[in-house]
Scaffold this motif. Structure first.
Motif, PDB file in Angstrom:
ATOM      1  N   VAL A  43     -31.081  -2.803   4.008  1.00 50.95           N
ATOM      2  CA  VAL A  43     -31.012  -3.955   4.611  1.00 50.95           C
ATOM      3  C   VAL A  43     -32.368  -4.761   3.267  1.00 50.95           C
ATOM      4  O   VAL A  43     -31.628  -5.390   2.800  1.00 50.95           O
ATOM      5  CB  VAL A  43     -31.285  -4.077   5.810  1.00 50.95           C
ATOM      6  CG1 VAL A  43     -31.431  -5.817   5.638  1.00 50.95           C
ATOM      7  CG2 VAL A  43     -29.947  -3.932   6.174  1.00 50.95           C
ATOM      8  N   SER A  44     -33.560  -4.369   3.594  1.00 46.90           N
ATOM      9  CA  SER A  44     -34.921  -4.704   2.422  1.00 46.90           C
ATOM     10  C   SER A  44     -34.779  -4.937   1.256  1.00 46.90           C
ATOM     11  O   SER A  44     -34.618  -5.774   0.545  1.00 46.90           O
ATOM     12  CB  SER A  44     -36.411  -4.531   3.561  1.00 46.90           C
ATOM     13  OG  SER A  44     -37.204  -4.607   2.632  1.00 46.90           O
ATOM     14  N   GLN A  45     -33.923  -3.373   1.265  1.00 50.24           N
ATOM     15  CA  GLN A  45     -34.371  -3.287  -0.679  1.00 50.24           C
ATOM     16  C   GLN A  45     -33.281  -3.736  -0.969  1.00 50.24           C
ATOM     17  O   GLN A  45     -33.036  -4.807  -2.161  1.00 50.24           O
ATOM     18  CB  GLN A  45     -33.899  -1.495  -0.300  1.00 50.24           C
ATOM     19  CG  GLN A  45     -33.799  -1.472  -1.748  1.00 50.24           C
ATOM     20  CD  GLN A  45     -33.759   0.766  -2.215  1.00 50.24           C
ATOM     21  OE1 GLN A  45     -32.804   0.676  -1.335  1.00 50.24           O
ATOM     22  NE2 GLN A  45     -34.103   1.346  -2.802  1.00 50.24           N
ATOM     23  N   VAL A  51     -36.591  -7.698   8.710  1.00 48.33           N
ATOM     24  CA  VAL A  51     -36.771  -8.218   6.739  1.00 48.33           C
ATOM     25  C   VAL A  51     -37.313  -9.250   7.028  1.00 48.33           C
ATOM     26  O   VAL A  51     -36.636 -10.150   5.859  1.00 48.33           O
ATOM     27  CB  VAL A  51     -35.005  -8.675   6.320  1.00 48.33           C
ATOM     28  CG1 VAL A  51     -34.245  -7.068   6.835  1.00 48.33           C
ATOM     29  CG2 VAL A  51     -34.346  -9.065   7.488  1.00 48.33           C
ATOM     30  N   VAL A  52     -37.980 -10.670   7.601  1.00 48.78           N
ATOM     31  CA  VAL A  52     -38.874 -11.526   7.841  1.00 48.78           C
ATOM     32  C   VAL A  52     -38.855 -11.637   6.110  1.00 48.78           C
ATOM     33  O   VAL A  52     -38.959 -12.694   5.790  1.00 48.78           O
ATOM     34  CB  VAL A  52     -39.460 -11.243   9.155  1.00 48.78           C
ATOM     35  CG1 VAL A  52     -40.745 -12.281   8.384  1.00 48.78           C
ATOM     36  CG2 VAL A  52     -39.131 -11.739  10.365  1.00 48.78           C
ATOM     37  N   ALA A  53     -40.124 -10.501   5.473  1.00 47.46           N
ATOM     38  CA  ALA A  53     -40.788 -11.042   4.210  1.00 47.46           C
ATOM     39  C   ALA A  53     -39.464 -10.909   3.500  1.00 47.46           C
ATOM     40  O   ALA A  53     -39.622 -11.955   2.381  1.00 47.46           O
ATOM     41  CB  ALA A  53     -41.373  -9.724   3.782  1.00 47.46           C
ATOM     42  N   GLY A 103     -26.592  -9.684  -0.825  1.00 51.58           N
ATOM     43  CA  GLY A 103     -26.919  -9.386   0.552  1.00 51.58           C
ATOM     44  C   GLY A 103     -26.394  -8.635   1.590  1.00 51.58           C
ATOM     45  O   GLY A 103     -26.060  -7.841   0.522  1.00 51.58           O
ATOM     46  N   VAL A 104     -26.784  -8.784   2.698  1.00 47.68           N
ATOM     47  CA  VAL A 104     -25.823  -7.419   3.484  1.00 47.68           C
ATOM     48  C   VAL A 104     -25.083  -9.022   4.655  1.00 47.68           C
ATOM     49  O   VAL A 104     -25.613  -9.763   5.261  1.00 47.68           O
ATOM     50  CB  VAL A 104     -26.671  -6.777   4.143  1.00 47.68           C
ATOM     51  CG1 VAL A 104     -25.837  -5.762   5.625  1.00 47.68           C
ATOM     52  CG2 VAL A 104     -27.167  -6.116   3.731  1.00 47.68           C
ATOM     53  N   ALA A 141     -32.829  -6.590  -3.915  1.00 44.19           N
ATOM     54  CA  ALA A 141     -32.405  -7.155  -5.237  1.00 44.19           C
ATOM     55  C   ALA A 141     -31.540  -7.952  -5.862  1.00 44.19           C
ATOM     56  O   ALA A 141     -32.137  -8.714  -6.603  1.00 44.19           O
ATOM     57  CB  ALA A 141     -31.092  -5.545  -5.203  1.00 44.19           C
ATOM     58  N   ALA A 142     -31.377  -8.997  -4.211  1.00 45.59           N
ATOM     59  CA  ALA A 142     -30.276  -9.801  -4.589  1.00 45.59           C
ATOM     60  C   ALA A 142     -31.606 -11.133  -4.641  1.00 45.59           C
ATOM     61  O   ALA A 142     -31.311 -11.915  -5.851  1.00 45.59           O
ATOM     62  CB  ALA A 142     -29.519 -10.423  -3.110  1.00 45.59           C
TER      63      ALA A 142
END
Length: 175
Positions: free
Chosen positions: A87-89, A118-120, A38-39, A93-94
């Motif tokens: 961040v979403s990407q 990034v809710v979804a 993640g981030v 991927a995570a």
């Protein structure tokens, strides 16, 4: 004892060092062999409206700016849309990689105002059954509560609380 819920929000005030807390926790868990993805956000020590606020891809260690630097005379701060997409990407991927834990740097203004963010991705991680840790500024807690609907463990900004949640989660889920 904290809840053994897979979704946890570290609720923090503006003067609390949430970024350092998460960085230390991630490093310690990685040292123990845990797969963390993640981030996380850097503790820039500057106003969030500057271009100095950075995100770190936990898997690669690479970092990138989260805010657009609009200069000292700008009347407002602007999250860089391409950074949020990145961040979403990374979080997406995570989820696919099914690590031991996914960290999401913030549930922030975009998420609170339901303007993308990034809710979804947080939802997808939770739906996949992967534990998720999210930093939530106290000012966004009402919006977070609407989103999480009680499915989260809310932690104060402390290492003891974070460690207790993680230990409870490991015990409850046999990891």
């Amino acid at each position: 004892m904290t809840s053994a819920k897979r979704l946890a929000a570290i609720v923090f005030a503006a003067d609390e060092p949430v970024d350092a807390l998460i960085a230390d926790f991630v490093a310690a868990e990685q040292h123990k062999g845990r797969r963390i993805a993640g981030v996380r956000q850097t503790d820039s020590g500057v106003d969030e409206c500057t271009g100095a606020v950075r995100a770190v891809d936990i898997a690669t260690g690479g970092s990138f700016a989260l805010m657009q630097d609009l200069g000292r005379q700008a009347g407002s701060c602007r999250v860089d849309p391409s950074a949020i997409a990145r961040v979403s990407q990374i979080v997406g991927a995570a989820v696919a990689g099914r690590p031991d834990l996914i960290v999401v740097n913030r549930f922030g203004k975009l998420e609170a105002e339901e303007k993308d963010g990034v809710v979804a991705d947080i939802g997808a991680a939770v739906a996949a059954g992967v534990p998720v840790l999210v930093a939530v500024a106290a000012r966004f807690l009402p919006a977070w509560n609407d989103f999480a609907s009680g499915l989260d463990a809310q932690l104060p900004c402390s290492r003891a609380a974070l460690d207790a949640w993680w230990a409870d989660l490991a015990q409850a889920h046999g990891s």
